[in-house]
Structure formats: C-alpha cells, structure tokens
Design a protein around this motif. Structure first.
Motif, PDB file in Angstrom:
ATOM      1  N   ARG A   1      50.852  26.885  27.604  1.00  0.00           N
ATOM      2  CA  ARG A   1      50.785  25.436  27.364  1.00  0.00           C
ATOM      3  C   ARG A   1      51.934  24.725  28.085  1.00  0.00           C
ATOM      4  N   ASN A   2      53.122  25.348  28.073  1.00  0.00           N
ATOM      5  CA  ASN A   2      54.272  24.742  28.756  1.00  0.00           C
ATOM      6  C   ASN A   2      54.028  24.615  30.255  1.00  0.00           C
ATOM      7  N   VAL A   3      53.467  25.675  30.865  1.00  0.00           N
ATOM      8  CA  VAL A   3      53.209  25.650  32.306  1.00  0.00           C
ATOM      9  C   VAL A   3      52.124  24.627  32.633  1.00  0.00           C
ATOM     10  N   LEU A   4      51.056  24.628  31.874  1.00  0.00           N
ATOM     11  CA  LEU A   4      49.948  23.702  32.131  1.00  0.00           C
ATOM     12  C   LEU A   4      50.375  22.251  31.921  1.00  0.00           C
ATOM     13  N   ASP A   5      51.242  22.010  30.960  1.00  0.00           N
ATOM     14  CA  ASP A   5      51.735  20.650  30.722  1.00  0.00           C
ATOM     15  C   ASP A   5      52.592  20.155  31.887  1.00  0.00           C
ATOM     16  N   ALA A   6      53.161  21.108  32.643  1.00  0.00           N
ATOM     17  CA  ALA A   6      53.994  20.726  33.787  1.00  0.00           C
ATOM     18  C   ALA A   6      53.166  20.412  35.034  1.00  0.00           C
ATOM     19  N   MET A   7      51.860  20.652  34.958  1.00  0.00           N
ATOM     20  CA  MET A   7      50.965  20.349  36.077  1.00  0.00           C
ATOM     21  C   MET A   7      50.410  18.924  35.945  1.00  0.00           C
ATOM     22  N   PRO A   8      50.072  18.293  37.038  1.00  0.00           N
ATOM     23  CA  PRO A   8      49.414  16.984  36.982  1.00  0.00           C
ATOM     24  C   PRO A   8      48.109  17.083  36.206  1.00  0.00           C
ATOM     25  N   LYS A   9      47.708  15.982  35.593  1.00  0.00           N
ATOM     26  CA  LYS A   9      46.520  15.981  34.753  1.00  0.00           C
ATOM     27  C   LYS A   9      45.231  16.076  35.570  1.00  0.00           C
ATOM     28  N   LYS A  10      45.259  15.557  36.774  1.00  0.00           N
ATOM     29  CA  LYS A  10      44.033  15.494  37.573  1.00  0.00           C
ATOM     30  C   LYS A  10      44.159  16.334  38.851  1.00  0.00           C
ATOM     31  N   GLY A  11      43.006  16.823  39.312  1.00  0.00           N
ATOM     32  CA  GLY A  11      42.950  17.521  40.591  1.00  0.00           C
ATOM     33  C   GLY A  11      43.588  18.888  40.605  1.00  0.00           C
ATOM     34  N   MET A  12      43.720  19.546  39.456  1.00  0.00           N
ATOM     35  CA  MET A  12      44.421  20.828  39.387  1.00  0.00           C
ATOM     36  C   MET A  12      43.555  21.939  38.800  1.00  0.00           C
ATOM     37  N   GLN A  13      42.258  21.772  38.816  1.00  0.00           N
ATOM     38  CA  GLN A  13      41.388  22.758  38.191  1.00  0.00           C
ATOM     39  C   GLN A  13      41.536  24.147  38.813  1.00  0.00           C
TER      40      GLN A  13
END
Length: 387
Positions: free
Chosen positions: A260-272
């Motif tokens: 969750r920590n790593v994913l929260d550090a990614m932009p919300k869009k365009g990162m699938q």
C-alpha cells in the motif's frame, strides 16, 4: 425491603470460561446466578442459614430437585431447593420470564462487555429486583476480573510459537475526569501445532519503544521462546523493541502495508502497467525470484521521474518484506502479513464501538480480554492451518 446478598462459586465459572465457548460461558453464568439466588431465597424463607440453629426457623431444608429451564440460549440444568413442608416456592423463574429478552441481552453485556458497576447493577436487578445489595453487584465484576487476568498471565512455555504477530489499536478511556487515548497491544501466533493462538495483550498510554519492549518482555517472562519470525507493521519503536527482545529473530514487515505504501507513492492515473509489474514481485515463490522481479521492475521504470518516490520506497523496505519466502511454501500466505491479527482487531473494535468510552483501564482490560479469550478457544477447535 429485604436485601438479598449471596456469593458465587467463581472457580466453576473460571473453568468454563477457560475451556468453553461464549454460549457455554453464558449458560454457566446463568446456572450459577440462578442456583445461588434460589438458595439464598430459601434461607430467607426459612429464617436460617445452612446448619444454623435458630428459634425463629420456620421449616427445614430437604435437598434439591433437578429442573431443565428453557432460555433463549438453550436449556440450562438447575438445582431447585426444597423444604420438608413443600411450601417454599422460588420466584426466580417468574422474575426471569418477565424480562427474558432484556435480561439475556444484559447478561451478555455483563459477561463480555461488562464495563461498570452501574451496568452490572442493571443486569442483576432484572433478575433479582431492587432488593439486591450493591456489594453483591460490585463483587460480580471484582471476581470476574481475576478470570481474565489469570488467562492473560498464563504460561506460554507449553509449546513453541515460530511465528508471532503484533499490532496495536487505540481506544478511548476516561481517566482523571478526562477522556484520553490508550493503546491496546495484542500479540497472536501460529504455534508448532499449526493453529492460531492469542499470546497476550495490554492496555498502555501510547505506542512507543519502551511500551513495546515492556510488552514483549512480559511475553518472554511467561515462557515465550524467541520465535523464528515476528510479523508486524513498520512502527519504528516496535521494530526496535523486536530486535532488542528477540535477538536472532527475523522481522517480517507486513506485505499488505508495504504494498500500500509503494502504490500510494505512484501517481493515481496512467500507472496500471507499473502497478501490475510491482504486484507481480510478491507472487514469487522464493527470495531469489522476488529479488530478480524487483530488479527488473526498477530497471524498467528507473528513468520515469513519476516513479522515483515509489522506487525509493521499494528499495528501502524490500528485504524486510520477503523474509517469509525463506519458510516452506505452504506457510507463505499465513505469515506474510498481519491480516489475521487485523481481523481480530476489527472484532474487538466492533464490540468496543458499543462502549465508545471506557470508564477506566480495568473495564477495557475486562472487555478486550473476554473477546480474546473467546477467540483463542474458538481457534483451538479449528483444523490446523498447515502440516
């Protein structure tokens, strides 16, 4: 108005609580209270206690007869006292039948959610009426507390616990006319028997290194041997306490929290695609495979400035999140996160919401301890997680 006061055999209740489910605890409590109430009611009718010589005695005891009494929790076996003349009749059944639903709900609160003398007063008054003495009401909670305390202090040296899970949750407690936040420390484990166990719990002021070290040290004093692995979140004080108390034990950082920590550090869009590649790392069956997938992920996205923070987070915490992969594959899903403990926390929280604010520390200890005892008993009746 006559005041009825009596005492209960809490050794019997203690045995039931330590070995039985919540339904059995309720039935045992009902049997104890009703039997003792009827005995005291008989003594008041006779104007004499057992073996007492009295010129005012109006009749004599004549043993008991067994009676099954149907309640919402099922049939309970009772011992109804008799007198020689047969003129004595207990009012216990009539009193119970007048308040069946409300009494049962109140009894559940007393046994599991017993919080204050005021609430326990409501329970006993519905059974015995306004004539019950306040000292008896207080004695109910005073004598139930040692049952939880004995369980909380029991020996942990009987079996070895290779995997220990620790976490904290927060509750509100009234203290010195103020409402303060208190931390509840809970430790569970998977034993060498392949079953889940509750090791212990404590209510303290705040979550810090000293409090965690004290909590873990208490577990070792009760016989807990250094586990192979401790699974927890990344609280700095907790991690430091684990290293201090359990020398040579691996620390497994909860993979759910870390992902969750790593994913929260990614932009919300365009990162699938990036998110899918990252999640694939934790599908690995071995540490070497996980490291290869991690290195491939970094090489693929290291030039993307939008993922710089996520990659840094991954590199800093990665090794602590793959310790579980050194264990047999059949155990991986059980030891890679604190999910099982968090589900238990949610069950505690569900009961705690009814209370909202505990009147004191002891009431919190009583409620949470009762829930954990019931959970521990239920887990021992389940099948093993793995062999």
């Amino acid at each position: 108005m006559t005041h009825i006061q009596f005492t209960l055999n809490f050794d019997d209740l203690k045995e039931k609580i330590l070995e039985s489910s919540l339904d059995d605890i309720l039935k045992s409590t009902m049997v104890l209270i009703l039997n003792e109430y009827m005995k005291q009611e008989q003594s008041d009718y006779l104007n004499a206690q057992s073996y007492e010589r009295s010129a005012e005695r109006r009749d004599y005891r004549n043993g008991y007869y067994e009676r099954e009494f149907l309640m919402n929790i099922g049939n309970v076996p009772l011992r109804v006292p008799r007198t020689r003349s047969g003129e004595f009749h207990t009012t216990a059944f009539e009193k119970y039948e007048r308040s069946d639903q409300s009494f049962l709900l109140a009894l559940v609160e007393m046994v599991v959610n017993g919080v204050s003398t005021r609430k326990v007063t409501n329970v006993v008054q519905q059974l015995c009426g306004e004539s019950v003495s306040k000292s008896f009401v207080s004695s109910l909670t005073d004598k139930l507390d040692p049952v939880v305390e004995e369980w909380a202090d029991r020996s942990l040296g009987d079996i070895y616990y290779p995997y220990v899970f620790v976490d904290a949750m927060y509750i509100k407690v009234r203290e010195h006319e103020r409402v303060v936040s208190k931390a509840v420390y809970i430790a569970t484990a998977i034993g060498e028997d392949g079953k889940r166990h509750v090791l212990g719990f404590n209510v303290d002021h705040e979550e810090n290194y000293e409090a965690w070290k004290d909590f873990l040290s208490r577990l070792t004093k009760r016989g807990l041997q250094a586990p192979k692995m401790v699974i927890s979140d990344a609280h700095e004080g907790l991690r430091k306490a684990i290293q201090r108390v359990f020398v040579g034990t691996s620390w497994q950082r909860c993979t759910v929290h870390f992902k969750r920590n790593v994913l929260d550090a990614m932009p919300k869009k365009g990162m699938q695609e990036a998110k899918s590649d990252f999640k694939r790392i934790y599908d690995a069956a071995s540490q070497s495979e996980a490291r290869n997938l991690k290195d491939a992920f970094i090489k693929k996205y290291e030039d993307n400035p939008k993922l710089e923070k996520a990659i840094k987070t991954l590199e800093n915490g990665f090794e602590d999140t793959i310790q579980y992969l050194a264990e047999p594959h059949i155990r991986h899903k059980f030891i890679r996160s604190t999910n099982s403990l968090e589900r238990l926390n949610q069950e505690v929280r569900r009961r705690e919401r009814v209370i909202r604010i505990f009147p004191n520390n002891q009431s919190a200890f009583r409620l949470i301890g009762s829930i954990l005892m019931d959970y521990d008993v239920a887990e021992q009746k389940k099948k093993v997680l793995y062999k």
